[in-house]
Design a protein around this motif. Structure first.
Motif, PDB file in Angstrom:
ATOM      1  N   LEU A 190     -14.937  -3.487   7.435  1.00 14.45           N
ATOM      2  CA  LEU A 190     -13.811  -4.258   8.524  1.00 14.45           C
ATOM      3  C   LEU A 190     -12.702  -3.275   9.418  1.00 14.45           C
ATOM      4  O   LEU A 190     -11.668  -3.730   8.963  1.00 14.45           O
ATOM      5  CB  LEU A 190     -12.872  -4.648   6.882  1.00 14.45           C
ATOM      6  CG  LEU A 190     -13.585  -5.072   5.679  1.00 14.45           C
ATOM      7  CD1 LEU A 190     -12.879  -5.003   3.971  1.00 14.45           C
ATOM      8  CD2 LEU A 190     -13.483  -6.894   5.738  1.00 14.45           C
ATOM      9  N   ASP A 197       0.203   4.696   0.697  1.00 10.66           N
ATOM     10  CA  ASP A 197      -0.772   6.120   0.884  1.00 10.66           C
ATOM     11  C   ASP A 197       0.408   6.648   2.147  1.00 10.66           C
ATOM     12  O   ASP A 197      -0.101   8.284   1.861  1.00 10.66           O
ATOM     13  CB  ASP A 197      -1.986   5.402   2.026  1.00 10.66           C
ATOM     14  CG  ASP A 197      -1.416   5.043   3.566  1.00 10.66           C
ATOM     15  OD1 ASP A 197      -0.774   3.741   3.216  1.00 10.66           O
ATOM     16  OD2 ASP A 197      -2.168   4.250   4.323  1.00 10.66           O
ATOM     17  N   LEU A 256     -17.532  -1.154   3.369  1.00  7.46           N
ATOM     18  CA  LEU A 256     -17.094  -2.274   4.040  1.00  7.46           C
ATOM     19  C   LEU A 256     -15.523  -1.905   4.428  1.00  7.46           C
ATOM     20  O   LEU A 256     -15.243  -2.361   5.229  1.00  7.46           O
ATOM     21  CB  LEU A 256     -15.991  -2.000   2.448  1.00  7.46           C
ATOM     22  CG  LEU A 256     -16.930  -2.863   1.037  1.00  7.46           C
ATOM     23  CD1 LEU A 256     -16.254  -3.442  -0.213  1.00  7.46           C
ATOM     24  CD2 LEU A 256     -17.591  -4.985   1.702  1.00  7.46           C
ATOM     25  N   SER A 257     -15.806  -0.217   4.611  1.00  9.61           N
ATOM     26  CA  SER A 257     -14.612   0.419   5.926  1.00  9.61           C
ATOM     27  C   SER A 257     -15.247  -0.007   7.058  1.00  9.61           C
ATOM     28  O   SER A 257     -14.184  -0.455   7.486  1.00  9.61           O
ATOM     29  CB  SER A 257     -14.564   1.599   5.391  1.00  9.61           C
ATOM     30  OG  SER A 257     -14.197   2.397   4.197  1.00  9.61           O
ATOM     31  N   LEU A 267     -12.810  -9.305   3.506  1.00  5.67           N
ATOM     32  CA  LEU A 267     -13.369  -8.879   2.439  1.00  5.67           C
ATOM     33  C   LEU A 267     -13.790  -9.275   1.577  1.00  5.67           C
ATOM     34  O   LEU A 267     -14.725  -8.902   1.294  1.00  5.67           O
ATOM     35  CB  LEU A 267     -11.646  -8.473   1.556  1.00  5.67           C
ATOM     36  CG  LEU A 267     -11.579  -7.503   0.672  1.00  5.67           C
ATOM     37  CD1 LEU A 267     -12.484  -5.513   0.696  1.00  5.67           C
ATOM     38  CD2 LEU A 267     -10.348  -7.167  -0.281  1.00  5.67           C
ATOM     39  N   LEU A 268     -13.347 -10.812   0.962  1.00  6.78           N
ATOM     40  CA  LEU A 268     -14.435 -10.732   0.263  1.00  6.78           C
ATOM     41  C   LEU A 268     -16.087 -11.239   0.962  1.00  6.78           C
ATOM     42  O   LEU A 268     -16.671 -11.475   0.099  1.00  6.78           O
ATOM     43  CB  LEU A 268     -13.936 -12.407  -0.501  1.00  6.78           C
ATOM     44  CG  LEU A 268     -13.196 -12.505  -1.620  1.00  6.78           C
ATOM     45  CD1 LEU A 268     -12.225 -13.534  -1.717  1.00  6.78           C
ATOM     46  CD2 LEU A 268     -13.704 -11.630  -2.989  1.00  6.78           C
ATOM     47  N   LYS A 319     -12.145   0.084   9.528  1.00  9.51           N
ATOM     48  CA  LYS A 319     -11.634   0.684   9.025  1.00  9.51           C
ATOM     49  C   LYS A 319     -11.528   2.137   9.291  1.00  9.51           C
ATOM     50  O   LYS A 319     -10.269   2.958   8.227  1.00  9.51           O
ATOM     51  CB  LYS A 319     -10.483   0.869   7.483  1.00  9.51           C
ATOM     52  CG  LYS A 319      -9.721  -0.757   7.204  1.00  9.51           C
ATOM     53  CD  LYS A 319      -9.332  -1.485   6.270  1.00  9.51           C
ATOM     54  CE  LYS A 319      -8.468  -2.680   6.094  1.00  9.51           C
ATOM     55  NZ  LYS A 319      -9.026  -3.081   7.086  1.00  9.51           N
ATOM     56  N   VAL A 320     -12.403   1.982   9.772  1.00  4.15           N
ATOM     57  CA  VAL A 320     -13.398   3.801  10.401  1.00  4.15           C
ATOM     58  C   VAL A 320     -12.513   4.858  11.477  1.00  4.15           C
ATOM     59  O   VAL A 320     -12.834   3.729  12.444  1.00  4.15           O
ATOM     60  CB  VAL A 320     -14.379   3.922   9.818  1.00  4.15           C
ATOM     61  CG1 VAL A 320     -14.622   4.816  10.443  1.00  4.15           C
ATOM     62  CG2 VAL A 320     -14.710   3.028   8.485  1.00  4.15           C
ATOM     63  N   PHE A 333       0.874  -0.930  -0.179  1.00  2.00           N
ATOM     64  CA  PHE A 333      -0.314  -0.084   0.018  1.00  2.00           C
ATOM     65  C   PHE A 333       1.030   1.451  -0.048  1.00  2.00           C
ATOM     66  O   PHE A 333       1.780   1.379   0.654  1.00  2.00           O
ATOM     67  CB  PHE A 333      -1.018   0.071   1.018  1.00  2.00           C
ATOM     68  CG  PHE A 333      -1.596  -1.119   1.027  1.00  2.00           C
ATOM     69  CD1 PHE A 333      -2.881  -1.327  -0.102  1.00  2.00           C
ATOM     70  CD2 PHE A 333      -1.995  -1.863   2.564  1.00  2.00           C
ATOM     71  CE1 PHE A 333      -4.053  -2.080  -0.044  1.00  2.00           C
ATOM     72  CE2 PHE A 333      -3.433  -3.057   2.029  1.00  2.00           C
ATOM     73  CZ  PHE A 333      -3.970  -2.755   0.675  1.00  2.00           C
ATOM     74  N   GLN A 359     -18.117   1.147  -0.267  1.00  3.52           N
ATOM     75  CA  GLN A 359     -16.913   1.274   0.080  1.00  3.52           C
ATOM     76  C   GLN A 359     -17.016   2.286   1.459  1.00  3.52           C
ATOM     77  O   GLN A 359     -16.384   1.487   1.970  1.00  3.52           O
ATOM     78  CB  GLN A 359     -16.106   2.661  -0.263  1.00  3.52           C
ATOM     79  CG  GLN A 359     -15.296   2.005  -2.548  1.00  3.52           C
ATOM     80  CD  GLN A 359     -14.783   2.676  -3.053  1.00  3.52           C
ATOM     81  OE1 GLN A 359     -14.737   4.459  -2.947  1.00  3.52           O
ATOM     82  NE2 GLN A 359     -14.943   2.541  -3.876  1.00  3.52           N
ATOM     83  N   LYS A 360     -17.857   2.538   1.502  1.00  5.15           N
ATOM     84  CA  LYS A 360     -18.092   2.921   2.710  1.00  5.15           C
ATOM     85  C   LYS A 360     -19.079   1.729   3.674  1.00  5.15           C
ATOM     86  O   LYS A 360     -17.991   1.868   5.339  1.00  5.15           O
ATOM     87  CB  LYS A 360     -18.889   4.412   3.223  1.00  5.15           C
ATOM     88  CG  LYS A 360     -18.542   5.854   2.420  1.00  5.15           C
ATOM     89  CD  LYS A 360     -19.519   6.672   2.681  1.00  5.15           C
ATOM     90  CE  LYS A 360     -18.311   8.281   1.986  1.00  5.15           C
ATOM     91  NZ  LYS A 360     -19.258   8.650   1.973  1.00  5.15           N
ATOM     92  N   ILE A 387     -17.852  -8.618   0.852  1.00  4.60           N
ATOM     93  CA  ILE A 387     -17.841  -8.128  -0.435  1.00  4.60           C
ATOM     94  C   ILE A 387     -19.467  -8.414  -0.313  1.00  4.60           C
ATOM     95  O   ILE A 387     -20.680  -8.063  -1.373  1.00  4.60           O
ATOM     96  CB  ILE A 387     -17.420  -8.104  -1.608  1.00  4.60           C
ATOM     97  CG1 ILE A 387     -16.082  -6.842  -1.229  1.00  4.60           C
ATOM     98  CG2 ILE A 387     -18.294  -7.327  -2.395  1.00  4.60           C
ATOM     99  CD1 ILE A 387     -15.217  -7.013  -2.378  1.00  4.60           C
TER     100      ILE A 387
END
Lengths: 188, 166
Positions: A185, A113, A181-182, A131-132, A187-188, A111, A178-179, A135
């Motif tokens: 997972l 970033d 998923l974040s 992740l999958l 990641k927020v 990554f 995406q939000k 989704i």
């Protein structure tokens, strides 16, 4: 097979040479099967849906407009069919065994970033599954756009044409997905 | 959501093609698809052929019905109504037999109106021989007939000539 060859093939089929369809089937069966498999995650359904998608495409060949790539036209038939069949089967996204979709080996992803301190993450099986799984737990319309956008690398424009939805709707759905998923997972 | 977190999920999503196993369709799939198409094509052709045959059969039937109706209507218009009358008391049953009905003694029954028995029939223009049949067995000539002819068995057939009643 380029679009011109596809067009010639279709002309030949429409004029009565049924066997020319075999060339199109051979050319696109893997990509359609691969796409459908991402939706249903099992070999049997993927085979049936792919087969039916090609049969439907054959029956509607006269309605194919060369403005859209033939592959994407096939995809639109396959996606709609997959959605219909999975709905009828009362498919529960959470019930999908996502490990069926995964590469066996771990994957190293870098990554970027922080350009000065690139962070390399090794995705293990559990992380890939998470992740999958996330989704596949998305509401249907979000799941569809994420699969097309990120698993099939399609552009927003292509997805918009394929799903026959406005471009802005597609962008909004991808963003919302995406939000979600974040959040899921952590990641927020 | 912070920008870096957004980028992170985006990068994870973009890495998906690396995580997903590429599936290949089973070897037999192409054959299966072509077989399905061939079967559906045959069924489609058969369906179209059946539809074609059915459509034309229907057209033929419709024309036939219309033709027959017109013929019957036209034929009916040409027919002449003839009234047969016989005065006879004590008869239980009287019928009319002639060469217009194959000398059938049961086909055309007269109706009693008091002491008179009556039957109206529509006949094509022509000359006919006939007799009345009483109670199913007794053959009786029409004594009001304008013309008669010997039937070869000792009895007399009445002659009806439609030209004479127009």
């Amino acid at each position: 097979m380029n679009e011109q060859q596809v067009k010639e093939c279709i002309t030949s089929i429409i004029s009565g040479n049924t066997d020319s369809y075999r060339f199109l089937v051979e050319e696109y069966k893997d990509s359609v099967y691969n796409l459908v498999f991402k939706f249903c995650g099992n070999f049997s359904d993927a085979e049936d849906i792919t087969s039916e998608a090609f049969v439907r495409a054959y029956k509607n060949l006269h309605s194919y407009k060369p403005g859209m790539s033939f592959r994407n036209w096939l995809f639109s038939i396959a996606v709609n069919l997959a959605r219909d069949i999975l709905r009828k089967k009362k498919f529960k996204p959470g019930s999908l065994d996502v490990t069926m979709l995964l590469e066996e080996s771990d994957v190293n992803i870098q990554f970027s970033d922080d350009a000065d301190n690139p962070e390399e993450i090794v995705f293990n099986k559990e992380e890939k599954s998470a992740l999958l799984g996330a989704i596949h737990a998305l509401p249907e319309k979000y799941r569809v756009v994420i699969i097309l956008r990120y698993m099939e690398n399609m552009s927003f424009d292509e997805i918009s044409v394929l799903l026959q939805k406005p471009l802005n709707s597609i962008k909004t759905w991808v963003s919302r997905a995406q939000k979600i998923l974040s959040k899921k997972l952590g990641k927020v | 959501m912070s920008s870096s977190k957004e980028n992170r999920i985006l990068e994870e999503l973009e890495s998906l093609p690396l995580l997903i196993k590429r599936q290949s369709a089973p070897e037999v799939l192409a054959e299966k698809i072509m077989d399905s198409i061939s079967i559906k094509e045959t069924a489609f052709v058969a369906e179209r052929f059946s539809f074609f045959v059915l459509k034309w059969a229907l057209v033929v039937v419709v024309f036939w019905v219309i033709g027959i109706s017109l013929f019957l209507k036209f034929n009916d218009e040409k027919k002449i109504t003839v009234k047969f009358v016989l005065d006879r008391q004590g008869a239980r049953d009287i019928s009319l037999a002639g060469d217009f009905n194959g000398w059938d003694t049961n086909k055309n029954k007269l109706v009693r109106q008091g002491n008179t028995w009556v039957l109206e029939m529509k006949l094509n223009p022509g000359r006919y021989q006939y007799m009345f049949v009483l109670n199913g067995t007794d053959w009786v000539s029409d004594d009001k007939a304008k013309e008669t002819i010997d039937d070869g068995f000792g009895r007399t057939n009445a002659i009806l000539d439609t030209a004479t009643i127009i």
